[in-house]
Scaffold this active site. Structure first.
Site, PDB file in Angstrom:
ATOM      1  N   SER A  77     -24.754  30.038   7.623  1.00  0.00           N
ATOM      2  CA  SER A  77     -26.031  29.594   7.078  1.00  0.00           C
ATOM      3  C   SER A  77     -26.721  28.701   8.089  1.00  0.00           C
ATOM      4  O   SER A  77     -26.091  28.145   8.990  1.00  0.00           O
ATOM      5  CB  SER A  77     -25.822  28.823   5.768  1.00  0.00           C
ATOM      6  OG  SER A  77     -25.104  27.639   6.001  1.00  0.00           O
ATOM      7  N   GLY A  95     -28.431  29.183  10.615  1.00  0.00           N
ATOM      8  CA  GLY A  95     -28.326  29.535  12.017  1.00  0.00           C
ATOM      9  C   GLY A  95     -27.028  29.155  12.704  1.00  0.00           C
ATOM     10  O   GLY A  95     -26.887  29.343  13.916  1.00  0.00           O
ATOM     11  N   GLU A 124     -36.519  38.078   5.091  1.00  0.00           N
ATOM     12  CA  GLU A 124     -37.032  37.790   6.434  1.00  0.00           C
ATOM     13  C   GLU A 124     -37.364  39.076   7.187  1.00  0.00           C
ATOM     14  O   GLU A 124     -36.628  40.067   7.106  1.00  0.00           O
ATOM     15  CB  GLU A 124     -36.003  36.995   7.233  1.00  0.00           C
ATOM     16  CG  GLU A 124     -35.716  35.608   6.668  1.00  0.00           C
ATOM     17  CD  GLU A 124     -34.711  34.853   7.519  1.00  0.00           C
ATOM     18  OE1 GLU A 124     -35.007  34.593   8.697  1.00  0.00           O
ATOM     19  OE2 GLU A 124     -33.613  34.556   7.003  1.00  0.00           O
ATOM     20  N   GLU A 131     -33.139  39.760   7.464  1.00  0.00           N
ATOM     21  CA  GLU A 131     -32.090  39.237   6.592  1.00  0.00           C
ATOM     22  C   GLU A 131     -32.657  38.987   5.202  1.00  0.00           C
ATOM     23  O   GLU A 131     -33.867  39.035   4.982  1.00  0.00           O
ATOM     24  CB  GLU A 131     -31.491  37.947   7.175  1.00  0.00           C
ATOM     25  CG  GLU A 131     -30.752  38.146   8.481  1.00  0.00           C
ATOM     26  CD  GLU A 131     -29.953  36.922   8.888  1.00  0.00           C
ATOM     27  OE1 GLU A 131     -29.953  35.930   8.140  1.00  0.00           O
ATOM     28  OE2 GLU A 131     -29.326  36.966   9.946  1.00  0.00           O
ATOM     29  N   ASP A 150     -34.780  28.078   3.057  1.00  0.00           N
ATOM     30  CA  ASP A 150     -35.143  26.807   3.683  1.00  0.00           C
ATOM     31  C   ASP A 150     -36.581  26.813   4.201  1.00  0.00           C
ATOM     32  O   ASP A 150     -37.299  25.820   4.098  1.00  0.00           O
ATOM     33  CB  ASP A 150     -34.147  26.408   4.777  1.00  0.00           C
ATOM     34  CG  ASP A 150     -33.816  27.515   5.744  1.00  0.00           C
ATOM     35  OD1 ASP A 150     -34.492  28.561   5.733  1.00  0.00           O
ATOM     36  OD2 ASP A 150     -32.850  27.338   6.530  1.00  0.00           O
ATOM     37  N   THR A 151     -37.039  27.944   4.748  1.00  0.00           N
ATOM     38  CA  THR A 151     -38.424  27.999   5.211  1.00  0.00           C
ATOM     39  C   THR A 151     -39.412  27.844   4.068  1.00  0.00           C
ATOM     40  O   THR A 151     -40.555  27.437   4.267  1.00  0.00           O
ATOM     41  CB  THR A 151     -38.707  29.319   5.954  1.00  0.00           C
ATOM     42  OG1 THR A 151     -38.547  30.415   5.054  1.00  0.00           O
ATOM     43  CG2 THR A 151     -37.769  29.506   7.133  1.00  0.00           C
ATOM     44  N   ARG A 183     -29.871  18.652   9.573  1.00  0.00           N
ATOM     45  CA  ARG A 183     -31.164  18.544   8.919  1.00  0.00           C
ATOM     46  C   ARG A 183     -31.067  17.500   7.811  1.00  0.00           C
ATOM     47  O   ARG A 183     -30.338  17.667   6.839  1.00  0.00           O
ATOM     48  CB  ARG A 183     -31.553  19.912   8.353  1.00  0.00           C
ATOM     49  CG  ARG A 183     -33.009  20.045   7.999  1.00  0.00           C
ATOM     50  CD  ARG A 183     -33.415  21.496   7.869  1.00  0.00           C
ATOM     51  NE  ARG A 183     -32.634  22.199   6.874  1.00  0.00           N
ATOM     52  CZ  ARG A 183     -32.300  23.484   6.962  1.00  0.00           C
ATOM     53  NH1 ARG A 183     -32.631  24.182   8.013  1.00  0.00           N
ATOM     54  NH2 ARG A 183     -31.620  24.056   5.999  1.00  0.00           N
TER      55      ARG A 183
END
Length: 391
Positions: free
Chosen positions: A151, A153, A259, A272, A279-280, A359
């Site tokens: 997850s 990245g 995505e 994906e 998150d985006t 993050r």
């Protein structure tokens, strides 16, 4: 409506916002994760700490709480046990079938490319370094290396030279979530932009789409997002058709983050899919829509009506990253400066420890529809750069 008991599997920042949305609708939430004091636990009714890769521990939590609904938020779950939960009459979000497919890149990529005939980057799988090296030779450099399960990245890298393959293999293995030591080697698509299309499937209503969200990633992890992204009508229609096709095949109700890569010359590539808020999509917390992605997910999960999704503002988000490692609750400086400009906001996630590039929060900015989105993005990134973790 009768109050439902929701077992939330994963209690990060996305789970926290979902919990807030569910609580506002009068629901009861038990937040679960492998560590205590995770963000969603701070706003939930109850919490549980256990490894969700331990199938027996997972089922003990299910039987202890007797939830009406199970909402997965992370990938590292013994997802095959969720089929047993469905057989016991528990609603799994979006469905046990969907969660099992989408939590593993191998299953979802094969479904899209082989079963549904959707255009994706060329790809191979590898379970050893030598297999990965051979796959990279067949794909050609540059190529993208990803763990099958990860997850944000983690473990993902772009390999431009052969000498970097071993490092990419090691990084993928380190970043893998769960117990699957296998990678996917992908063709690098020379795209013009990438978007997330938030897609809502309903129990008793049509599939709905949010305005496309543009995003920028670094090492596979989201750094900023903005809505609406500029997408041609033809590409948007194609992306919506693909999202509808994939979510129908996976079944279930909820919000999905789908995505895509967009190329002016090669069209739309499916990349994906996440069966949960993305998150985006945190950009929607800046009130870009009449309902943010977490409110949409909560309504879809509960079977509540979503008459329409309307774009209300332009918005941008930019992440706040830690530049230090600490095992004590962090403090922050620069929040006052970040909020000094009109139409800016901030969300500190409430993570009790920090590590390099973790993050820790997000800055949000909004403007009227039709505003210069690049100016808004620059403003948002500037304000986010002012917030620092100081311990």
């Amino acid at each position: 409506m009768k109050q439902k008991k929701i077992l939330l599997l994963g209690s990060g920042e996305l789970g926290k916002e979902f919990t807030i949305a569910a609580k506002r609708l009068g629901q009861y939430v038990i937040a679960c994760d492998h560590y205590a004091e995770a963000p969603a636990m701070q706003v939930a009714d109850e919490c549980e700490v256990f490894s969700m890769l331990d199938g027996d521990a997972l089922m003990k939590a299910v039987h202890r709480h007797q939830p009406d609904i199970i909402v997965p938020e992370i990938e590292a779950i013994r997802t095959e046990r969720l089929y047993d939960c469905e057989k016991e009459g528990i609603q799994v979000v979006p469905s046990a079938h969907a969660v099992n497919f989408t939590m593993n890149r191998k299953a979802i990529r094969d479904l899209a490319a082989k079963e549904l005939g959707i255009k994706t980057a060329r790809y191979f799988y590898a379970s050893t370094f030598e297999e990965m090296k051979e796959a990279a030779t067949q794909i050609g450099l540059p190529c993208v290396i990803k763990p099958l399960m990860s997850s944000s990245g983690k473990g993902q890298s772009i390999v431009k030279e052969e000498k970097d393959l071993k490092q990419a293999w090691d990084y993928a293995c380190e970043g893998s979530r769960g117990d699957i030591m296998e990678v996917i080697v992908e063709e690098f698509i020379h795209f013009d932009s990438e978007i997330t299309l938030l897609t809502v499937t309903q129990k008793n209503g049509p599939t709905l789409f949010c305005a496309p969200i543009g995003h920028v990633q670094k090492n596979g992890d989201y750094q900023e997002s903005f809505q609406p992204a500029i997408v041609s009508p033809e590409h948007l229609a194609e992306a919506q058709a693909i999202a509808d096709k994939v979510t129908r095949a996976l079944t279930g109700a909820g919000l999905w983050g789908v995505e895509f890569f967009l190329s002016h010359t090669q069209g739309v590539y499916f990349s994906e899919l996440s069966p949960r808020p993305h998150d985006t999509g945190m950009v929607t917390l800046s009130n870009t829509q009449n309902l943010n992605e977490f409110e949409l997910h909560a309504r879809a999960v509960l079977g509540l009506p979503i008459p329409s999704i309307t774009l209300e503002k332009a918005g941008a988000s930019a992440v706040i990253l830690s530049d230090k490692k600490s095992n004590i609750p962090p403090a922050y400086e620069g929040i006052e400066e970040a909020l000094a400009l009109p139409c800016t906001d901030i969300r500190i996630f409430g993570k009790y420890t920090s590590r390099i590039r973790r993050r820790m929060g997000v800055v949000l900015a909004s403007a009227p529809i039709g505003s210069d989105i690049n100016e808004l993005r620059s403003k948002c990134k500037l304000q986010a750069s002012k917030v620092k973790v100081i311990n």
